[in-house]
Design a protein around this motif. Sequence first.
Motif, PDB file in Angstrom:
ATOM      1  N   SER A  56      37.424  44.968  33.170  1.00  0.00           N
ATOM      2  CA  SER A  56      38.612  45.594  33.551  1.00  0.00           C
ATOM      3  C   SER A  56      39.744  44.737  33.668  1.00  0.00           C
ATOM      4  CB  SER A  56      38.367  46.106  34.809  1.00  0.00           C
ATOM      5  OG  SER A  56      38.058  45.326  35.970  1.00  0.00           O
ATOM      6  N   THR A  57      41.044  45.257  33.561  1.00  0.00           N
ATOM      7  CA  THR A  57      42.329  44.426  33.776  1.00  0.00           C
ATOM      8  C   THR A  57      43.026  44.978  34.909  1.00  0.00           C
ATOM      9  OG1 THR A  57      43.320  45.902  32.166  1.00  0.00           O
ATOM     10  CG2 THR A  57      42.372  43.907  31.153  1.00  0.00           C
ATOM     11  N   GLY A  58      44.054  44.275  35.256  1.00  0.00           N
ATOM     12  CA  GLY A  58      45.043  44.762  36.455  1.00  0.00           C
ATOM     13  C   GLY A  58      44.780  44.100  37.589  1.00  0.00           C
ATOM     14  N   HIS A  59      44.191  42.905  37.525  1.00  0.00           N
ATOM     15  CA  HIS A  59      43.698  42.249  38.782  1.00  0.00           C
ATOM     16  C   HIS A  59      44.188  40.694  38.939  1.00  0.00           C
ATOM     17  CE1 HIS A  59      40.993  45.552  39.425  1.00  0.00           C
ATOM     18  NE2 HIS A  59      40.506  45.386  38.258  1.00  0.00           N
TER      19      HIS A  59
ATOM     20  N   TYR B 211      37.403  34.709  38.631  1.00  0.00           N
ATOM     21  CA  TYR B 211      36.932  36.041  37.984  1.00  0.00           C
ATOM     22  C   TYR B 211      37.471  36.458  36.744  1.00  0.00           C
ATOM     23  CZ  TYR B 211      40.754  37.964  40.555  1.00  0.00           C
ATOM     24  OH  TYR B 211      42.239  38.328  40.904  1.00  0.00           O
ATOM     25  N   PHE B 212      38.094  35.604  36.111  1.00  0.00           N
ATOM     26  CA  PHE B 212      38.632  36.063  34.960  1.00  0.00           C
ATOM     27  C   PHE B 212      37.847  35.387  33.806  1.00  0.00           C
ATOM     28  CE2 PHE B 212      42.509  35.615  37.942  1.00  0.00           C
ATOM     29  CZ  PHE B 212      43.002  36.845  37.694  1.00  0.00           C
ATOM     30  N   LYS B 213      37.781  36.231  32.735  1.00  0.00           N
ATOM     31  CA  LYS B 213      37.043  35.693  31.578  1.00  0.00           C
ATOM     32  C   LYS B 213      38.013  34.850  30.580  1.00  0.00           C
ATOM     33  CE  LYS B 213      33.833  39.488  31.097  1.00  0.00           C
ATOM     34  NZ  LYS B 213      33.085  40.425  30.230  1.00  0.00           N
ATOM     35  N   ARG B 214      37.254  33.981  29.961  1.00  0.00           N
ATOM     36  CA  ARG B 214      38.148  33.173  29.194  1.00  0.00           C
ATOM     37  C   ARG B 214      38.993  33.944  27.907  1.00  0.00           C
ATOM     38  NH1 ARG B 214      37.021  27.626  29.324  1.00  0.00           N
ATOM     39  NH2 ARG B 214      35.408  27.262  30.725  1.00  0.00           N
TER      40      ARG B 214
ATOM     41  N   ILE C  95      46.584  38.406  23.937  1.00  0.00           N
ATOM     42  CA  ILE C  95      47.152  39.004  25.002  1.00  0.00           C
ATOM     43  C   ILE C  95      46.350  38.807  26.107  1.00  0.00           C
ATOM     44  CG2 ILE C  95      47.723  41.327  26.010  1.00  0.00           C
ATOM     45  CD1 ILE C  95      49.583  40.137  23.586  1.00  0.00           C
ATOM     46  N   GLY C  96      46.979  38.504  27.409  1.00  0.00           N
ATOM     47  CA  GLY C  96      46.158  38.080  28.627  1.00  0.00           C
ATOM     48  C   GLY C  96      46.050  36.679  28.687  1.00  0.00           C
ATOM     49  N   PHE C  97      46.474  35.685  28.039  1.00  0.00           N
ATOM     50  CA  PHE C  97      46.464  34.198  28.270  1.00  0.00           C
ATOM     51  C   PHE C  97      47.257  33.816  29.313  1.00  0.00           C
ATOM     52  CE2 PHE C  97      47.657  29.810  27.198  1.00  0.00           C
ATOM     53  CZ  PHE C  97      46.336  29.195  27.330  1.00  0.00           C
ATOM     54  N   CYS C  98      48.705  34.660  29.243  1.00  0.00           N
ATOM     55  CA  CYS C  98      49.623  34.056  29.937  1.00  0.00           C
ATOM     56  C   CYS C  98      49.735  35.173  31.107  1.00  0.00           C
ATOM     57  CB  CYS C  98      50.761  34.037  29.355  1.00  0.00           C
ATOM     58  SG  CYS C  98      51.049  32.719  27.906  1.00  0.00           S
ATOM     59  N   ASP C  99      49.742  36.488  30.822  1.00  0.00           N
ATOM     60  CA  ASP C  99      49.838  37.371  31.960  1.00  0.00           C
ATOM     61  C   ASP C  99      48.488  37.793  32.518  1.00  0.00           C
ATOM     62  OD1 ASP C  99      50.226  39.710  33.583  1.00  0.00           O
ATOM     63  OD2 ASP C  99      51.991  40.319  32.407  1.00  0.00           O
TER      64      ASP C  99
ATOM     65  N   ARG D 293      44.391  40.016  31.496  1.00  0.00           N
ATOM     66  CA  ARG D 293      43.148  39.279  31.419  1.00  0.00           C
ATOM     67  C   ARG D 293      42.139  40.232  31.863  1.00  0.00           C
ATOM     68  NH1 ARG D 293      41.997  33.614  31.182  1.00  0.00           N
ATOM     69  NH2 ARG D 293      43.956  33.285  30.725  1.00  0.00           N
ATOM     70  N   ARG D 294      41.000  40.190  31.019  1.00  0.00           N
ATOM     71  CA  ARG D 294      39.763  40.974  31.267  1.00  0.00           C
ATOM     72  C   ARG D 294      39.048  40.228  32.457  1.00  0.00           C
ATOM     73  NH1 ARG D 294      36.416  42.415  25.986  1.00  0.00           N
ATOM     74  NH2 ARG D 294      37.290  40.152  25.533  1.00  0.00           N
ATOM     75  N   CYS D 295      38.376  40.710  33.315  1.00  0.00           N
ATOM     76  CA  CYS D 295      37.587  40.154  34.153  1.00  0.00           C
ATOM     77  C   CYS D 295      36.191  40.233  34.203  1.00  0.00           C
ATOM     78  CB  CYS D 295      38.030  40.864  35.651  1.00  0.00           C
ATOM     79  SG  CYS D 295      40.132  40.527  36.042  1.00  0.00           S
ATOM     80  N   HIS D 296      35.466  39.442  35.093  1.00  0.00           N
ATOM     81  CA  HIS D 296      33.906  39.474  35.251  1.00  0.00           C
ATOM     82  C   HIS D 296      33.725  40.507  36.152  1.00  0.00           C
ATOM     83  CE1 HIS D 296      32.863  35.961  32.736  1.00  0.00           C
ATOM     84  NE2 HIS D 296      33.839  35.463  33.436  1.00  0.00           N
TER      85      HIS D 296
END
Length: 243
Positions: free
Chosen positions: A95-98, A208-211, A217-221, A225-228
């Motif tokens: 999931s994203t938005g965290h 809790y962020f995935k690599r 997209i998600g590297f900076c914002d 970023r997808r989460c564990h």
Amino acid sequence: MSSALSGVEASAIGLLKRAVEQDGKGKAQEALVCYKEGIKLLMEVMRETTDQIRKQAFRQKIEQYMERAEKLKNHVDSQIEAGKYHQAIQITNDSTGHSYRSMFTPYLDELVTEVHIEDPYIRSNHQIYNLLRFCELLVMSVAPVKRIHLLTGRDENVHLQHNKLGELQRSLAEHSVEMIVSYSDTLHDRVVRFNNGWIIKIGRGLDYFKRTGQYSIGFCDMDLRRCHETTVDVFHSKHTKDG
């Protein structure tokens, strides 16, 4: 209506829609922040509107949102007073938005001057970067944070860990924030405490962020970023940890 005012109205509507969504999910603090900011923007639009019919419509909407926000705040305050406040948040896999901004901003206010971070894994490079991102949030927030207490575990290369954290300490000092670092070999729990009483426990701590790819997209914002998968428990206590 000018394009600038239309933009403010759109922002207000977006915030208030999010407030209602968060309210419906039982995320009281997040909802209150969105209600507050959305109402503020909608009042700005109302003041600048010359059409009396639209002005009256805005006034009615503002009164409705203010009434709901007041009821929600009273409910939260009563739960805090009774020592019963608890909010459970489930972060699902991928999931994203965290981002830290999304997670922690609702609990940061003008009363927060000290922050306690307990996380046994502020060791590797990406974990220290996570701490840096969290510290940046604190520096940029409305909270007049003056001191950060970090309790973490020792890395195998404790000298390198100490040097990296030392650089962060010196950088924070340039923003008039002192960071005190302590180590524990038995630490297990992961928790963030603000001295306004809010306590946020995250199963995976700050990590809790995935690599993701460096050019993805998600590297900076971090909201992208997808989460564990992990759980977040929010409590409030009048008895915070001493500084």
